[in-house]
Design a protein around this motif. Structure first.
Motif, PDB file in Angstrom:
ATOM      1  N   ARG A  53       0.820  -1.204   0.000  1.00 15.46           N
ATOM      2  CA  ARG A  53       0.000   0.000   0.000  1.00 15.46           C
ATOM      3  C   ARG A  53       0.855   1.254   0.000  1.00 15.46           C
ATOM      4  N   ASN A  54       0.295   2.338  -0.559  1.00 17.23           N
ATOM      5  CA  ASN A  54       0.732   3.704  -0.299  1.00 17.23           C
ATOM      6  C   ASN A  54      -0.373   4.378   0.496  1.00 17.23           C
ATOM      7  N   TYR A  55       0.008   5.075   1.564  1.00 20.29           N
ATOM      8  CA  TYR A  55      -0.958   5.782   2.399  1.00 20.29           C
ATOM      9  C   TYR A  55      -0.770   7.275   2.184  1.00 20.29           C
ATOM     10  N   ASP A  56      -1.813   7.946   1.717  1.00 23.11           N
ATOM     11  CA  ASP A  56      -1.725   9.358   1.334  1.00 23.11           C
ATOM     12  C   ASP A  56      -2.629  10.216   2.214  1.00 23.11           C
ATOM     13  N   PHE A  57      -2.024  11.228   2.832  1.00 27.03           N
ATOM     14  CA  PHE A  57      -2.798  12.176   3.647  1.00 27.03           C
ATOM     15  C   PHE A  57      -1.906  13.379   3.936  1.00 27.03           C
ATOM     16  N   SER A  58      -2.051  13.993   5.107  1.00 25.20           N
ATOM     17  CA  SER A  58      -1.248  15.155   5.500  1.00 25.20           C
ATOM     18  C   SER A  58      -0.485  14.839   6.782  1.00 25.20           C
ATOM     19  N   ASP A  59       0.806  15.146   6.809  1.00 21.79           N
ATOM     20  CA  ASP A  59       1.614  14.898   8.004  1.00 21.79           C
ATOM     21  C   ASP A  59       1.182  15.777   9.170  1.00 21.79           C
ATOM     22  N   GLU A  60       0.499  16.893   8.890  1.00 19.97           N
ATOM     23  CA  GLU A  60       0.074  17.798   9.948  1.00 19.97           C
ATOM     24  C   GLU A  60      -1.129  17.267  10.722  1.00 19.97           C
ATOM     25  N   MET A  61      -1.763  16.212  10.231  1.00 24.38           N
ATOM     26  CA  MET A  61      -2.921  15.638  10.914  1.00 24.38           C
ATOM     27  C   MET A  61      -2.637  14.232  11.430  1.00 24.38           C
ATOM     28  N   GLU A  62      -1.359  13.858  11.522  1.00 27.32           N
ATOM     29  CA  GLU A  62      -0.983  12.533  12.014  1.00 27.32           C
ATOM     30  C   GLU A  62       0.151  12.663  13.020  1.00 27.32           C
ATOM     31  N   GLU A  63       0.227  11.708  13.958  1.00 30.39           N
ATOM     32  CA  GLU A  63       1.325  11.709  14.910  1.00 30.39           C
ATOM     33  C   GLU A  63       2.575  11.039  14.361  1.00 30.39           C
ATOM     34  N   MET A  64       2.479  10.456  13.167  1.00 27.68           N
ATOM     35  CA  MET A  64       3.625   9.840  12.493  1.00 27.68           C
ATOM     36  C   MET A  64       4.333   8.841  13.418  1.00 27.68           C
ATOM     37  N   CYS A  65       3.584   7.822  13.840  1.00 28.43           N
ATOM     38  CA  CYS A  65       4.123   6.827  14.760  1.00 28.43           C
ATOM     39  C   CYS A  65       3.873   5.426  14.218  1.00 28.43           C
ATOM     40  N   PHE A  66       4.923   4.617  14.195  1.00 31.53           N
ATOM     41  CA  PHE A  66       4.857   3.202  13.822  1.00 31.53           C
ATOM     42  C   PHE A  66       5.233   2.417  15.073  1.00 31.53           C
ATOM     43  N   ALA A  67       4.370   1.497  15.514  1.00 30.71           N
ATOM     44  CA  ALA A  67       4.535   0.911  16.843  1.00 30.71           C
ATOM     45  C   ALA A  67       4.417  -0.609  16.847  1.00 30.71           C
ATOM     46  N   TYR A  68       5.132  -1.204  17.795  1.00 31.76           N
ATOM     47  CA  TYR A  68       4.921  -2.605  18.172  1.00 31.76           C
ATOM     48  C   TYR A  68       4.012  -2.596  19.391  1.00 31.76           C
TER      49      TYR A  68
END
Length: 368
Positions: free
Chosen positions: A111-126
């Motif tokens: 997948r490609n996920y498209d949106f705005s970085d200003e509306m996300e916490e930009m976190c990838f987690a276990y």
């Protein structure tokens, strides 16, 4: 070119303990804390009780997680924006390939996920919650998930159908009452071990978001599920389908769902056609070929840089359910490198992400 941060986090323990850890993280980030809280007494108590009850049925434990978070920040739980965003009252590209279609004979979901970085916490987690399946994936609104793979090898990605539905400015109003997509994805990762269990759960859940889900598991099956205004349909594919793959962007493809579609955006059709043509023109597809497709800028590929227009690629990902590994490019894959992860604790850190801001051409949002 500008830079932002991608966070890698481990959330391990009881739901309450994980909520405390999320709270400590948010307390240290003044920008983030403003994004996730509501003023006191601004969210109606009757709605708060309804969403709490509904969450406990389909994603048990998450209320304890939010309680741990709110206790850490010394606020009331109903001030957490997640509740208001998740309970809805009336851009992405997905693909999955069967083993027969891939170079190494593995089942792949990308997948490609498209949106705005200003509306996300930009976190990838276990995430390792006691009594739940462990999983890795991208968080959304702190407590939700937008994609991921669990310890059973079950992987799931999401795309919007048409314009995003939500309680925010510019969002399409929900046609029914129910969940937004980030609870659907999280509940699948925590509670299901294969596609059949995931489909059964999703068909039971009240879903207000208009979404498409792409799924793959270790058995070699892939599936697509689409929902518009509460109407749902799914298709499970195995080695019996001649094409060897499924694809989806931001419009309805399944016949029972098409009549409920409100808007068809041309760029969605163009992107899905790119996937179909790429996979149909070659008998066997390699992971490098998928990366090439994800990294090629629109209109020749799937990668977008229109962050100010809420259509910039925040990550590209390839889930290998056979190897139980995930390759992720944080930010657009054409200007950021790929990282490989397993379903195991991450090295906690922040990663610099390069973002190339471009203005979307006028015809990008043209409707058909």
């Amino acid at each position: 070119m500008r830079e932002t941060k991608q966070y890698l986090k481990n959330f391990v323990g009881t739901n309450y303990e994980i909520g405390q850890k999320i709270g400590e993280w948010v307390k240290s980030d003044s920008k983030l804390i403003k994004q996730v809280l509501l003023p006191p007494d601004s969210y109606p108590k009757d709605k708060y009780q309804k969403i709490k009850t509904l969450l406990e049925e389909f994603c048990p434990g998450i209320n304890d997680e939010i309680k741990g978070f709110s206790d850490t920040l010394t606020i009331e739980p109903h001030q957490v924006l997640f509740y208001a965003m998740t309970y809805l009252e009336r851009g992405c590209s997905l693909m999955a390939l069967l083993p027969s279609k891939t170079e190494d004979g593995h089942t792949l979901l990308a997948r490609n996920y498209d949106f705005s970085d200003e509306m996300e916490e930009m976190c990838f987690a276990y995430t390792d919650i006691k009594g739940k399946y462990n999983y890795i994936g991208s968080t959304l609104n702190l407590f939700g998930r937008s994609d991921g793979m669990n310890e059973c090898g079950l992987s799931v990605c999401k795309a919007s159908n048409g314009l995003p539905v939500g309680n925010f400015e510019g969002g399409q109003k929900a046609g029914v009452t129910g969940f937004s997509f980030w609870i659907v994805v999280r509940s699948i990762l925590e509670n299901c071990k294969n596609i059949e269990e995931a489909i059964e759960l999703v068909m039971q859940m009240p879903i207000a978001y208009n979404l498409s889900l792409m799924l793959a598991d270790k058995s070699g099956k892939i599936a697509i599920m689409q929902c518009i205004d509460g109407h749902k349909e799914y298709k499970i594919a195995d080695e019996n389908i001649e094409e060897g793959f499924l694809s989806c962007t931001n419009h309805a493809l399944l016949e029972k769902i098409k009549p409920y579609e409100k808007i068809l955006i041309e760029n969605s059709v163009i992107r899905n056609n790119h996937i179909i043509q790429t996979f149909s023109n070659e008998q066997i597809i390699s992971e490098n070929k998928i990366k090439e497709l994800l990294s090629t800028p629109y209109p020749d590929g799937l990668c977008c840089h229109y962050y100010k227009d809420f259509f910039g690629t925040l990550r590209g990902a390839i889930f290998n359910t056979t190897k139980e590994s995930v390759q992720v490019a944080f930010g657009a894959p054409d200007v950021n490198k790929w990282h490989t992860f397993k379903v195991e604790p991450l090295k906690e850190r922040s990663i610099k992400v390069s973002l190339l801001d471009k203005k979307a051409p006028r015809e990008f949002y043209r409707t058909i």
